[in-house]
Design an enzyme around this catalytic site. Structure first.
Site, PDB file in Angstrom:
ATOM      1  CD  GLU A 191      -5.331  11.923  -1.364  1.00 43.49           C
ATOM      2  OE1 GLU A 191      -5.066  12.045  -2.432  1.00 43.49           O
ATOM      3  OE2 GLU A 191      -6.612  11.910  -1.249  1.00 43.49           O
TER       4      GLU A 191
HETATM    5  C1  LIG Z   1      -9.610   5.360   5.952  1.00 41.19           C
HETATM    6  C2  LIG Z   1      -9.354   5.605   4.459  1.00 41.19           C
HETATM    7  C3  LIG Z   1     -10.024   6.665   3.785  1.00 41.19           C
HETATM    8  C4  LIG Z   1      -9.847   7.014   2.482  1.00 41.19           C
HETATM    9  N1  LIG Z   1     -10.347   7.947   1.786  1.00 41.19           N
HETATM   10  C5  LIG Z   1     -10.523   7.991   0.573  1.00 41.19           C
HETATM   11  C6  LIG Z   1     -11.450   9.045  -0.097  1.00 41.19           C
HETATM   12  O1  LIG Z   1     -11.984  10.030   0.369  1.00 41.19           O
HETATM   13  N2  LIG Z   1     -11.554   9.006  -1.255  1.00 41.19           N
HETATM   14  C7  LIG Z   1     -11.179   7.881  -2.244  1.00 41.19           C
HETATM   15  O2  LIG Z   1     -11.403   7.724  -3.457  1.00 41.19           O
HETATM   16  N3  LIG Z   1     -10.323   7.021  -1.697  1.00 41.19           N
HETATM   17  C8  LIG Z   1     -10.076   6.880  -0.480  1.00 41.19           C
HETATM   18  N4  LIG Z   1      -9.271   5.721   0.027  1.00 41.19           N
HETATM   19  C9  LIG Z   1      -8.687   5.060  -0.527  1.00 41.19           C
HETATM   20  C10 LIG Z   1      -7.205   4.827  -0.715  1.00 41.19           C
HETATM   21  O3  LIG Z   1      -6.832   6.358  -1.442  1.00 41.19           O
HETATM   22  C11 LIG Z   1      -6.641   3.887  -1.208  1.00 41.19           C
HETATM   23  O4  LIG Z   1      -6.777   2.716  -0.472  1.00 41.19           O
HETATM   24  C12 LIG Z   1      -5.131   3.793  -1.570  1.00 41.19           C
HETATM   25  O5  LIG Z   1      -5.085   4.640  -2.666  1.00 41.19           O
HETATM   26  C13 LIG Z   1      -4.569   2.649  -2.012  1.00 41.19           C
HETATM   27  O6  LIG Z   1      -5.479   1.692  -2.857  1.00 41.19           O
HETATM   28  P1  LIG Z   1      -5.744   0.217  -2.681  1.00 41.19           P
HETATM   29  O7  LIG Z   1      -6.135   0.243  -1.107  1.00 41.19           O
HETATM   30  O8  LIG Z   1      -6.919  -0.205  -3.556  1.00 41.19           O
HETATM   31  O9  LIG Z   1      -4.618  -0.356  -2.663  1.00 41.19           O
HETATM   32  P2  LIG Z   1      -3.762  -1.208  -4.175  1.00 41.19           P
HETATM   33  O10 LIG Z   1      -3.771  -0.120  -5.226  1.00 41.19           O
HETATM   34  O11 LIG Z   1      -4.488  -2.422  -4.230  1.00 41.19           O
HETATM   35  O12 LIG Z   1      -2.213  -1.287  -3.529  1.00 41.19           O
HETATM   36  C14 LIG Z   1      -2.029  -2.221  -2.650  1.00 41.19           C
HETATM   37  C15 LIG Z   1      -0.553  -2.053  -2.328  1.00 41.19           C
HETATM   38  O13 LIG Z   1       0.354  -2.250  -3.552  1.00 41.19           O
HETATM   39  C16 LIG Z   1       1.101  -1.289  -3.727  1.00 41.19           C
HETATM   40  N5  LIG Z   1       0.865  -0.738  -5.213  1.00 41.19           N
HETATM   41  C17 LIG Z   1      -0.073  -0.732  -5.954  1.00 41.19           C
HETATM   42  N6  LIG Z   1       0.297  -0.313  -7.271  1.00 41.19           N
HETATM   43  C18 LIG Z   1       1.588   0.035  -7.223  1.00 41.19           C
HETATM   44  C19 LIG Z   1       2.445   0.542  -8.025  1.00 41.19           C
HETATM   45  N7  LIG Z   1       2.119   1.008  -9.357  1.00 41.19           N
HETATM   46  N8  LIG Z   1       3.715   0.856  -7.743  1.00 41.19           N
HETATM   47  C20 LIG Z   1       4.225   0.488  -6.444  1.00 41.19           C
HETATM   48  N9  LIG Z   1       3.160   0.132  -5.673  1.00 41.19           N
HETATM   49  C21 LIG Z   1       2.092  -0.193  -6.063  1.00 41.19           C
HETATM   50  C22 LIG Z   1       0.787   0.023  -2.788  1.00 41.19           C
HETATM   51  O14 LIG Z   1       1.927   0.515  -2.304  1.00 41.19           O
HETATM   52  C23 LIG Z   1      -0.233  -0.678  -1.629  1.00 41.19           C
HETATM   53  O15 LIG Z   1       0.728  -0.966  -0.927  1.00 41.19           O
HETATM   54  C24 LIG Z   1      -9.469   5.640   1.763  1.00 41.19           C
HETATM   55  C25 LIG Z   1      -8.762   4.643   2.319  1.00 41.19           C
HETATM   56  C26 LIG Z   1      -9.020   4.521   3.638  1.00 41.19           C
HETATM   57  C27 LIG Z   1      -8.492   3.183   4.092  1.00 41.19           C
END
Ligand SMILES: Cc1cc2nc3c(=O)[nH]c(=O)nc-3n(C[C@H](O)[C@H](O)[C@H](O)COP(=O)(O)OP(=O)(O)OC[C@H]3O[C@@H](n4cnc5c(N)ncnc54)[C@H](O)[C@@H]3O)c2cc1C
Length: 600
Positions: free
Chosen positions: A441
């Site tokens: 989220e």
């Molecule tokens: C168990 C699980 C359940 C999930 N359920 C859902 C679901 O139901 N539906 C769905 O759509 N998604 C879901 N997700 C996805 C989840 O919402 C994303 O993993 C999360 O939003 C982060 O995206 P990412 O993993 O691609 O990380 P990235 O976007 O690649 O980010 C990596 C890191 O960089 C930092 N970062 C990136 N951009 C910025 C910024 N602009 N400013 C500051 N810091 C930044 C973040 O803090 C993060 O720590 C789920 C994930 C997991 C692991």
């Protein structure tokens, strides 16, 4: 075997004495929420969760979900039967709109149930939890036909829903999504693409699953401005409401993950699946934010929920485990050792845990009340104020709430010593389950940026000024009660640090936005401390008055005062350091080139 008992007494304290829910009886939906009704719901919800849902937590974690050779997905043993009881008890309908078969009670009541469920079994709670966000989006942005077709069965819980945003190359930055939506002659769209990490993506709990999917129509702008939102049911729903053919959506795999094993986190393949647009083309992100805002509060509450259940188990162990003697001399000389609760360091962790859990419960339920008042407040000014406050504090409830939830869960694991690290005792599950709430989220760093980079400046800073006014008003009264006065003085000081940090951002972030980015996280933590302080001051006032009035349950109120003092003397003290961290700006944070980060 871990224990869990829904904290019904403390919930009733928050709802009846802190929020005074009955006093909103003139507002729609609140008129039926009299104290006898809400007390009965709280107790019965607690009983259901204790007896039916909590016993499946450890076994669900061990077994996990299974994808079968035919692509179908099943949940751990017992989940399906427990979900049926959840539906039969209409537990998901508490705060849902009456127009679609809900009970129309205040959001506070639905949130209470969600919190109990998430403490008892977060993986289980996420199945209906995800659907709530989908219901909100369809309710606010769906056409009347879509609302009539999907909402009654989603509200009753016969169908569940999901949120499909994330793709392999695109998490935080949703402008990058590649899933395509091709318009068809009949007004539907053919949806093609792969979504990953989709919670509750498939399961055996309901006969149909309503996926809400972000995709781009042909020629849409490349940025997040080109995103549209689509309903893509697992089974197509015929005009008469009966289930038709299976749609072109399938589960590629279930992710192997650190925690919440009982929730099926799926790779979803959309292969020309039939979908219907929700709201306007290219306005999908706004519709998705309706889901996400609801979900962010829900995730913040998961932080509270895991802290709560971990705390209960940390306390039980601290009372039972005997090691060493109290520093002031044996507490139980007849035994060979004292229970570890005699040690100040164990007590430190327990007091931190109790102070967070009870303060956060108050904040979450107060937040849920603001959600209601945003729509149902008596005047436009009331609605506006509630909207400002909850918009400002949603990223704080999510970010600070889950950071602290994880911290409390690891502290409680620590109380168990080496036994906390052994899987059969279940303490590691609370830590693993709490960890995800800081990531999904919107990772907590992104929440911090939402607060400092977006919410602070909106409408000329109106929301944060409202928060300051609220706190200043609460601190303005002097009290003869030493604890109340102490908490008031410290809250006033902490808020002063937050005001100074806010001013520093105003003076230093425009010229160098990295100053904002580098200070956003400590600012979120500082806002969290202020928010819990506001709750502790209010609770201290209530407790002090209750004791003065000869309340029967004196020990309960005395414990509230002790926790309020603990917040004032041991948590409020962090504020000055956080302000100094913010005011250090981005110089050291941005000092190295990317190459210089390597450790030679
Ligand atoms: C168990 C699980 C359940 C999930 N359920 C859902 C679901 O139901 N539906 C769905 O759509 N998604 C879901 N997700 C996805 C989840 O919402 C994303 O993993 C999360 O939003 C982060 O995206 P990412 O993993 O691609 O990380 P990235 O976007 O690649 O980010 C990596 C890191 O960089 C930092 N970062 C990136 N951009 C910025 C910024 N602009 N400013 C500051 N810091 C930044 C973040 O803090 C993060 O720590 C789920 C994930 C997991 C692991």
């Amino acid at each position: 075997m871990p224990v869990y008992t829904a904290p019904t007494r403390d919930t009733r304290f928050v709802i009846n004495e802190l929020l005074k829910l009955e006093s909103y009886g003139n507002l729609p939906g609140f008129e039926t929420a009299t104290q006898d009704v809400t007390d009965a719901i709280i107790e019965e919800a607690g009983r259901f969760v204790n007896e039916v849902v909590a016993p499946l937590n450890l076994s669900g974690d061990k077994e996990g979900c299974t994808r079968h050779a035919d692509g179908s997905v099943t949940t751990p043993a017992g989940f399906k039967e427990a979900y049926k009881q959840y539906i039969d008890g209409a537990w998901g309908t508490l705060a849902a709109p009456e127009a679609y078969g809900g009970q129309g009670l205040p959001h506070v009541m639905g949130f209470t149930m969600e919190c109990y469920l998430a403490s008892a079994n977060q993986a289980f709670a996420m199945y209906p939890g995800l659907a709530n966000g989908a219901i909100s989006a369809i309710r606010e942005k769906g056409s009347p036909e879509q609302q009539a077709m999907y909402l009654p069965k989603m509200v009753s819980g016969e169908w569940l829903g999901t949120m499909n945003l994330t793709e392999p190359h695109c998490g935080t930055d949703l402008g990058l999504i590649r899933t395509r939506a091709e318009p068809k002659a009949d007004g539907s769209y053919a949806i093609t693409g792969t979504k990953i990490f989709i919670s509750a993506g498939d399961h055996d709990l309901t006969e149909n699953i309503i996926h809400l999917v972000l995709a781009k129509t042909p020629g849409a702008p490349e940025s997040s401005k080109g995103i549209s939102l689509f309903i893509v049911p697992k089974f197509i729903v015929n005009a008469d409401g009966a289930l038709g053919e299976k749609n072109g959506v399938s589960v590629g795999s279930i992710e192997e993950k650190m925690g919440i094993h009982g929730n099926a986190t799926c790779v979803m393949n959309y292969d020309g699946a039939k979908g219907w647009m929700v709201g306007e083309e290219h306005k999908g992100l706004a519709a998705m934010f309706i889901m996400m805002n609801a979900a962010r509060l829900g995730v913040g509450m998961q932080g509270l929920a895991q802290a709560e259940v971990a705390y209960q188990n940390g306390l039980a162990y601290a009372l039972d485990r005997r090691q060493g003697r109290a520093l002031t001399g044996p507490a139980e000389p007849q035994e060979r050792a004292d229970p570890i609760i005699v040690h100040p360091d164990v007590r430190r962790m327990l007091m931190d845990g109790k102070t967070f859990v009870e303060g956060m419960r108050a904040l979450c339920l107060w937040g849920a009340l603001q959600v209601d008042l945003t729509h149902k407040g008596a005047t436009e000014a009331d609605r506006q104020e509630a909207d400002d406050l909850i918009s400002l504090l949603t990223p704080v409830i999510k970010g600070y709430g889950t950071d602290m939830g994880y911290k409390v869960a690891t502290d409680m694991q620590q109380i168990w010593g080496g036994h906390g690290y052994i899987a059969e005792n279940g303490m590691d599950q609370f830590v693993r389950d709490a960890r995800i709430a800081m990531i999904y989220e919107g990772a907590n760093g992104v929440q911090a940026m939402d607060l400092a980079g977006r919410k602070l400046a909106l409408n000329g800073g109106r929301a944060v000024q409202r928060l300051f006014a609220l706190v200043d008003g609460e601190c303005a009264e002097t009290s003869a009660d030493e604890t109340v006065q102490l908490v008031s003085d410290r809250l006033s000081k902490v808020t002063g640090e937050m005001k100074a940090a806010t001013m520093w951002f105003m003076q230093n972030a425009m010229a160098n936005p990295n100053n904002l980015g580098a200070g956003a996280y400590p600012y979120m933590t500082l806002t969290g401390i202020v928010s819990l302080g506001l709750m502790w001051l209010r609770m201290a006032k209530i407790a002090s008055a209750a004791i003065a009035n000869g309340a029967e349950d004196k020990a309960f109120y005395e414990a509230k005062l002790a926790c309020a003092r603990h917040w004032a003397t041991r948590h409020a003290t962090e504020a000055g350091a956080l302000r100094r961290e913010i005011e250090a700006g981005s110089e050291t944070v941005m000092a190295l080139s990317a190459d210089q980060f390597a450790i030679a």
